[in-house]
Write a protein that holds these residues in place. Structure first.
Motif, PDB file in Angstrom:
ATOM      1  N   TYR A  30      14.490   9.208 -17.023  1.00  0.00           N
ATOM      2  CA  TYR A  30      13.605   8.049 -17.127  1.00  0.00           C
ATOM      3  C   TYR A  30      14.135   6.922 -16.255  1.00  0.00           C
ATOM      4  O   TYR A  30      15.195   6.382 -16.501  1.00  0.00           O
ATOM      5  N   SER A  31      13.389   6.593 -15.244  1.00  0.00           N
ATOM      6  CA  SER A  31      13.784   5.545 -14.318  1.00  0.00           C
ATOM      7  C   SER A  31      12.526   4.949 -13.714  1.00  0.00           C
ATOM      8  O   SER A  31      11.555   5.669 -13.490  1.00  0.00           O
ATOM      9  N   PRO A  32      12.529   3.643 -13.418  1.00  0.00           N
ATOM     10  CA  PRO A  32      11.341   3.033 -12.817  1.00  0.00           C
ATOM     11  C   PRO A  32      11.010   3.633 -11.454  1.00  0.00           C
ATOM     12  O   PRO A  32      11.894   4.046 -10.705  1.00  0.00           O
ATOM     13  N   PHE A  33       9.738   3.667 -11.165  1.00  0.00           N
ATOM     14  CA  PHE A  33       9.236   4.160  -9.880  1.00  0.00           C
ATOM     15  C   PHE A  33       9.680   3.218  -8.772  1.00  0.00           C
ATOM     16  O   PHE A  33       9.611   2.003  -8.907  1.00  0.00           O
ATOM     17  N   ALA A  34      10.129   3.782  -7.638  1.00  0.00           N
ATOM     18  CA  ALA A  34      10.555   2.967  -6.508  1.00  0.00           C
ATOM     19  C   ALA A  34       9.668   3.170  -5.286  1.00  0.00           C
ATOM     20  O   ALA A  34       9.176   2.217  -4.704  1.00  0.00           O
ATOM     21  N   THR A  35       9.457   4.432  -4.896  1.00  0.00           N
ATOM     22  CA  THR A  35       8.695   4.703  -3.681  1.00  0.00           C
ATOM     23  C   THR A  35       8.153   6.131  -3.708  1.00  0.00           C
ATOM     24  O   THR A  35       8.405   6.868  -4.660  1.00  0.00           O
ATOM     25  N   TYR A  36       7.420   6.502  -2.677  1.00  0.00           N
ATOM     26  CA  TYR A  36       6.867   7.853  -2.593  1.00  0.00           C
ATOM     27  C   TYR A  36       6.878   8.326  -1.150  1.00  0.00           C
ATOM     28  O   TYR A  36       7.090   7.541  -0.224  1.00  0.00           O
ATOM     29  N   ASP A  37       6.627   9.612  -0.968  1.00  0.00           N
ATOM     30  CA  ASP A  37       6.574  10.178   0.366  1.00  0.00           C
ATOM     31  C   ASP A  37       5.613  11.362   0.377  1.00  0.00           C
ATOM     32  O   ASP A  37       5.522  12.099  -0.603  1.00  0.00           O
ATOM     33  N   HIS A  38       4.900  11.527   1.473  1.00  0.00           N
ATOM     34  CA  HIS A  38       4.090  12.721   1.700  1.00  0.00           C
ATOM     35  C   HIS A  38       4.977  13.681   2.468  1.00  0.00           C
ATOM     36  O   HIS A  38       5.521  13.322   3.511  1.00  0.00           O
ATOM     37  N   CYS A  39       5.163  14.870   1.966  1.00  0.00           N
ATOM     38  CA  CYS A  39       6.043  15.839   2.619  1.00  0.00           C
ATOM     39  C   CYS A  39       5.652  17.245   2.192  1.00  0.00           C
ATOM     40  O   CYS A  39       4.551  17.458   1.711  1.00  0.00           O
ATOM     41  N   ARG A  40       6.560  18.179   2.358  1.00  0.00           N
ATOM     42  CA  ARG A  40       6.363  19.536   1.861  1.00  0.00           C
ATOM     43  C   ARG A  40       7.474  19.834   0.860  1.00  0.00           C
ATOM     44  O   ARG A  40       8.589  19.350   0.998  1.00  0.00           O
ATOM     45  N   TYR A  41       7.150  20.637  -0.122  1.00  0.00           N
ATOM     46  CA  TYR A  41       8.085  20.978  -1.192  1.00  0.00           C
ATOM     47  C   TYR A  41       8.182  22.496  -1.308  1.00  0.00           C
ATOM     48  O   TYR A  41       7.169  23.189  -1.237  1.00  0.00           O
ATOM     49  N   ALA A  42       9.413  22.981  -1.470  1.00  0.00           N
ATOM     50  CA  ALA A  42       9.630  24.413  -1.677  1.00  0.00           C
ATOM     51  C   ALA A  42      10.589  24.594  -2.847  1.00  0.00           C
ATOM     52  O   ALA A  42      11.649  23.982  -2.878  1.00  0.00           O
ATOM     53  N   PRO A  43      10.212  25.417  -3.824  1.00  0.00           N
ATOM     54  CA  PRO A  43      11.104  25.658  -4.959  1.00  0.00           C
ATOM     55  C   PRO A  43      12.347  26.447  -4.544  1.00  0.00           C
ATOM     56  O   PRO A  43      12.323  27.213  -3.585  1.00  0.00           O
ATOM     57  N   ILE A  44      13.423  26.209  -5.292  1.00  0.00           N
ATOM     58  CA  ILE A  44      14.676  26.952  -5.102  1.00  0.00           C
ATOM     59  C   ILE A  44      14.910  27.753  -6.375  1.00  0.00           C
ATOM     60  O   ILE A  44      14.976  27.178  -7.461  1.00  0.00           O
ATOM     61  N   ASP A  45      15.044  29.036  -6.268  1.00  0.00           N
ATOM     62  CA  ASP A  45      15.389  29.924  -7.393  1.00  0.00           C
ATOM     63  C   ASP A  45      14.374  29.951  -8.530  1.00  0.00           C
ATOM     64  O   ASP A  45      14.144  30.976  -9.109  1.00  0.00           O
ATOM     65  N   ASP A  46      13.816  28.809  -8.906  1.00  0.00           N
ATOM     66  CA  ASP A  46      12.820  28.785  -9.977  1.00  0.00           C
ATOM     67  C   ASP A  46      11.758  27.745  -9.626  1.00  0.00           C
ATOM     68  O   ASP A  46      11.839  27.095  -8.598  1.00  0.00           O
ATOM     69  N   ASP A  47      10.807  27.578 -10.480  1.00  0.00           N
ATOM     70  CA  ASP A  47       9.718  26.646 -10.174  1.00  0.00           C
ATOM     71  C   ASP A  47      10.012  25.199 -10.545  1.00  0.00           C
ATOM     72  O   ASP A  47       9.168  24.339 -10.348  1.00  0.00           O
ATOM     73  N   TYR A  48      11.205  24.899 -11.079  1.00  0.00           N
ATOM     74  CA  TYR A  48      11.469  23.555 -11.585  1.00  0.00           C
ATOM     75  C   TYR A  48      12.411  22.732 -10.728  1.00  0.00           C
ATOM     76  O   TYR A  48      12.601  21.552 -10.982  1.00  0.00           O
ATOM     77  N   VAL A  49      13.016  23.329  -9.713  1.00  0.00           N
ATOM     78  CA  VAL A  49      13.925  22.623  -8.826  1.00  0.00           C
ATOM     79  C   VAL A  49      13.612  23.056  -7.408  1.00  0.00           C
ATOM     80  O   VAL A  49      13.375  24.225  -7.147  1.00  0.00           O
ATOM     81  N   GLY A  50      13.624  22.101  -6.486  1.00  0.00           N
ATOM     82  CA  GLY A  50      13.314  22.471  -5.118  1.00  0.00           C
ATOM     83  C   GLY A  50      13.818  21.460  -4.111  1.00  0.00           C
ATOM     84  O   GLY A  50      14.523  20.518  -4.445  1.00  0.00           O
TER      85      GLY A  50
END
Length: 87
Positions: A30-50
């Motif tokens: 839980y932390s306040p929102f700071a910024t965002y980015d448009h990019c590409r995401y790829a999972p590592i090993d499982d669907d919850y971390v990438g």
């Protein structure tokens, strides 16, 4: 700020755009929102971390990015909107 971004800046994003939430440096959930980015995401090993990667147009424009990602970007990387917390 998030509500304003949803109504304006993000309004035209495809409905299939993945939204990724990044954890802060300490791993807090839980932390306040700071910024965002448009990019590409790829999972590592499982669907919850990438990992995140630049968009194709960013790679075309930046020699430094092309050098940084010279080993390539995984085929599993998909367009994403990444939200980053403070910290």
């Amino acid at each position: 700020m998030l509500r304003q971004l949803v109504r304006s800046d993000w309004r035209g994003l495809p409905g299939t755009t993945l939204v990724v939430l990044a954890v802060d440096a300490e791993g807090n959930g839980y932390s306040p929102f700071a910024t965002y980015d448009h990019c590409r995401y790829a999972p590592i090993d499982d669907d919850y971390v990438g990992d995140v990667y630049p968009l194709p147009e960013e790679l075309r424009k930046s020699r430094k990015l092309r050098e940084l990602y010279s080993d390539g970007i995984p085929d599993s990387a998909v367009p994403a909107l990444v939200l980053y917390p403070l910290g």
